[in-house]
Design an enzyme around this catalytic site. Structure first.
Site, PDB file in Angstrom:
ATOM      1  N   SER A 170       4.225   8.673  -9.982  1.00 17.57           N
ATOM      2  CA  SER A 170       3.704   7.511  -9.255  1.00 17.57           C
ATOM      3  C   SER A 170       3.591   6.252 -10.110  1.00 17.57           C
ATOM      4  O   SER A 170       3.304   5.177  -9.587  1.00 17.57           O
ATOM      5  CB  SER A 170       2.341   7.840  -8.642  1.00 17.57           C
ATOM      6  OG  SER A 170       1.406   8.142  -9.641  1.00 17.57           O
ATOM      7  N   LYS A 189      -6.884   6.675  -5.134  1.00 15.61           N
ATOM      8  CA  LYS A 189      -6.379   5.563  -5.945  1.00 15.61           C
ATOM      9  C   LYS A 189      -6.921   4.227  -5.436  1.00 15.61           C
ATOM     10  O   LYS A 189      -7.285   3.353  -6.229  1.00 15.61           O
ATOM     11  CB  LYS A 189      -4.851   5.567  -5.920  1.00 15.61           C
ATOM     12  CG  LYS A 189      -4.215   6.752  -6.627  1.00 15.61           C
ATOM     13  CD  LYS A 189      -2.703   6.759  -6.490  1.00 15.61           C
ATOM     14  CE  LYS A 189      -2.072   7.947  -7.197  1.00 15.61           C
ATOM     15  NZ  LYS A 189      -0.610   7.993  -7.031  1.00 15.61           N
TER      16      LYS A 189
END
Length: 793
Positions: free
Chosen positions: A692, A735
């Site tokens: 990511s 996140k």
């Protein structure tokens, strides 16, 4: 060895020694097995069963008897036979049923095989007679007497040696004959007898025989000691049994109860009261019968007694009644936990299905989330709502399968596994059973504990769970199992398939504030002997604690900081200060020291070659700054910060994409060949992995080569491909919450992750701006400051 042609045995013979019969030079050979070695001047019976050996007997009255090196070989070759044997004369032949032959032979002389001249249909060898060395003297006479005494001692010690053998031994005057008469009757190996056969010196043969007899005498002494000790123990045991039976009869006459009898009766009563299944009850009663017949204090009796204690104390039929009131359960969950809306809804749905079906059989719930978000405590709330007992077993660090299924009773100190131990501790057969940290179970040479959990957690199998210690089935179908984990990936795939996963997200700032106000502050005040009259912590102080002293997905560290404040207040009050204390935001540094984290913008300025990424770990979400520095070199790419293989590959993909797009980005293509690139992810002691960070690394690299700064208020996450596409990633909610805690205002996400915004609380979404992208070009357009405004480098 090539097969030789058949030969006819000729009459030519070897000159005899003394008055012994003449011996032909070619003799048929009979291999000996079963640890047999024939000596001269010995007469003994032999059984002959091999076809080749029977044919050899038909050739004449004299044969050569040679021992096999390996008695297990059924059809020996010539190389499997010793080279020295005994020439023997066949005295009698008896035909037995099934083709076997019994013969009586007399040993004549030692002989060496010079060569084999025939192998089929029977062995024929050319032999050479070996002449024995005869010696005399007083020393030899003493040696003969010593051998006779040793052999007499062996006959007295060994019950298998007939005493009649001594009569013939005492009248032998020849030393070689003495050795040849004693050796065949000794229980020694073939190679020892063969060595004595091949020793031609009578003195040397007696010396070797003396050593053999000494060793055998010592062995027989040890055997007799062992036999005497065993006989003595058996007689003592029988005597104890007899005395106990007498004592039992006397006590019955006097009307007294034996403590042992009362223990046996107590076990039988407990077995009847335990309402065990028939097969378990039958097994328990058999063990009671065994215990009754055993001496009281033997080790085996202790093992049986412990086993029966476990059987009678397990809750075979004891259970608590369930309170399946959904409204009350909802009230209990709301009372114990703030937030976690989706988690509570799923738990209530599970209880509703149990109420309608009347049984708890169904998928095992698995709570997955970062530490401190309430996974264990919500399990306690479910147990309280149901009115069930709650038991918790931590599986973290377990590597032995026996921890789950128990040890066999054959091992010293064996016990059931943790599942059965916890059921016994609960006292009911239907508790809420929480298996904590199931993702931290290890596997090694002692087995895989997660594989052992399969039977316990599978609703189709756990009706007859088998523990190695109990060795009887126990029904676990009424147990409500809940497992917890920080990460889903390490869990055994077969175990994961049996569980329904419920994800626990991290808390927002507003939720943490409400949890601290409702639960943490009152709990810590009570734990430290304080009341609301002694201490008040304002909301502003709690917000400062959340922003500047903790940065986590859960509330565990927040509770620790509140406890630290309570300790200092308790000390002040214990010292005599009874005035009420109000802790405000300005007072927090005085209690806890300087702030630990900076709340607000993740970066203070727009900077070149630094981009802010987002990561998701077992502890929740976090911001991840990525730095790039360029140096004169040869085009090497260095990656530091304890990066995993996947993250390194993402960096290489970002680097390749940047080189391919250099012309469009206004970068001189030749600069890559003379520049070394160092990519570093701070917090180098913490391992990092995953794809990511791909677009974040690409942004940092592009900023370094173009000199354009990265906007300070933006963070990003997404996987990059070589074509510049941005692929979706996981852990979006965690996140985003981490970015919100860090003060980020804009977040770049892959376009396919737009559906994940539904899980994010409204107040967080309102504070952030989301930009969904499909390509890295869109990321750079949003993240990089235009070249004319790239002032800060």
């Amino acid at each position: 060895m090539p097969r030789k042609k058949k030969v006819v045995l000729e009459e030519e013979s070897i000159p005899s020694m003394g008055n012994e019969p003449r011996i032909p030079e070619l003799l048929p050979v009979i291999p000996l097995r079963d640890n047999q070695v024939v000596f001269p001047r010995n007469m003994l019976p032999l059984f002959v069963g091999r076809e080749k050996s029977i044919r050899a007997l038909e050739q004449g009255r004299q044969v050569l008897l040679v021992a096999q090196r390996d008695v297990s070989i059924e059809e020996p070759e010539t190389t499997d036979l010793y080279t020295v044997g005994t020439v023997a004369e066949v005295m009698q032949i008896f035909r037995l049923p099934e083709g076997a032959v019994r013969i009586v032979i007399e040993g004549l002389a030692r002989a060496r095989v010079r060569s084999y001249v025939q192998e089929e249909p029977f062995l024929v060898a050319q032999v050479q007679l070996l002449e024995e060395t005869r010696e005399e003297g007083i020393e030899l006479q003493a040696l003969m007497r010593s051998v006779c005494r040793q052999y007499e001692e062996i006959v007295n010690l060994d019950r298998n040696v007939p005493p009649e053998l001594l009569q013939g031994i005492r009248h032998i005057d020849d030393p070689g004959e003495l050795a040849d008469q004693i050796t065949p009757n000794l229980p020694v190996k073939t190679d020892v007898k063969q060595d004595l056969l091949e020793t031609l010196s009578s003195r040397r043969r007696l010396e070797k025989l003396t050593a053999v007899l000494s060793r055998e005498t010592e062995i027989l002494h040890i055997e007799n000691e062992i036999r005497s000790r065993v006989d003595r123990e058996i007689s003592e045991s029988q005597r104890e049994f007899y005395l106990r039976e007498r004592l039992k009869a006397i006590q019955q006459e006097l009307g007294e109860r034996d403590e042992r009898l009362s223990e046996i009766e107590e076990f039988r009563e407990k077995i009847a009261e335990a309402e065990m299944p028939p097969e378990v009850s039958e097994r328990a009663l058999k063990e009671v019968d065994r215990l009754e017949k055993m001496p009281f204090a033997t080790p085996e009796a202790v093992v049986v007694r412990n086993y029966l204690d476990w059987l009678v104390t397990l809750p075979w039929a004891r259970r608590t009644e369930d309170r399946l009131d959904i409204t009350e359960a909802e009230a209990v969950l709301d009372e114990d936990h703030y937030g976690l809306k989706r988690v509570k809804e799923r738990c209530l749905e599970f209880l509703a299905v149990c109420k309608l079906t009347g049984q708890m059989k169904g998928p095992i719930l698995c709570f997955v989330g970062p530490p401190g978000v309430g996974k264990t405590s919500i399990g306690k709330s479910i147990a309280r709502a149901l009115g069930r007992k709650f038991i918790r077993v931590s599986l973290g660090g377990i590597r032995d399968e026996a921890e789950i299924r128990g040890h066999r009773r054959t091992y010293i100190g064996s016990m059931p596994g943790r599942v059965i131990q916890a059921i016994r501790q609960a006292g009911t057969r239907n508790p809420v059973f929480m298996l904590d940290e199931v993702d931290k179970v290890g596997a090694d040479f002692r087995g895989d504990p997660t594989a052992a959990l399969l039977e316990a957690l599978d609703p189709e199998q756990n009706t007859a769970f088998s523990d190695h210690y109990l060795e009887v089935p126990f029904d676990l179908s009424d147990v409500m199992f809940i497992t917890t984990a920080n990460l889903l990936d390490p869990i055994h795939p077969a175990l994961k398939d049996r569980m329904e996963v419920i994800h626990f997200p991290g808390y927002t700032e507003a939720e943490k504030l409400e949890i601290a106000r409702r639960f943490l502050v009152p709990k810590q005040r009570e734990a430290h002997g304080l009341s609301s009259d002694h201490l008040v912590i304002t909301d502003e102080a709690l917000v400062r604690l959340i922003r500047e002293y903790t940065r986590e997905a859960g509330v565990r560290n927040l509770e620790r900081e509140i406890a630290a404040i309570c300790r200092k207040i308790a000390r002040r009050i214990a010292s005599g200060n009874t005035d009420p204390i109000r802790v405000t935001a300005d007072d927090v540094p005085g209690y806890l020291g300087p702030r630990q984290y900076r709340y607000g913008m993740a970066e203070e300025h727009d900077e070149v070659a630094v981009a802010l990424g987002l990561s998701y770990t077992e502890f929740g979400g976090d911001v991840l700054p990525i730095e790039v520095i360029l140096m004169r070199g040869k085009g090497n790419l260095m990656l530091t910060g304890q990066l995993g293989d996947v993250m390194k590959e993402s960096a290489q993909a970002a680097h390749s994409w940047l080189r391919a797009r250099a012309q469009q980005l206004g970068i001189d293509e030749e600069v890559f060949g003379r520049t070394d690139i160092h990519v570093h992810v701070p917090a180098g002691a913490v391992p990092k992995d995953g794809p990511s960070a791909g677009i974040t690394i690409a942004t940092a690299l592009a900023s370094a080569f173009t000199g354009r700064a990265v906007r300070k208020e933006i963070a990003m996450t997404g996987e990059i491909t070589l074509r510049g596409r941005v692929l979706p990633v996981g852990g979006v909610k965690e996140k985003v919450l981490a970015a919100h805690r860090a003060g980020v205002k804009r977040i770049v996400l892959p376009e396919e992750n737009d559906k994940d915004l539904e899980e994010i609380p409204d107040n967080v979404r309102g504070d952030l701006e989301f930009l969904f992208v499909k390509s890295v070009d869109e990321v750079l357009a949003a993240a990089l400051v235009p070249s004319a405004a790239a002032g800060h480098a």
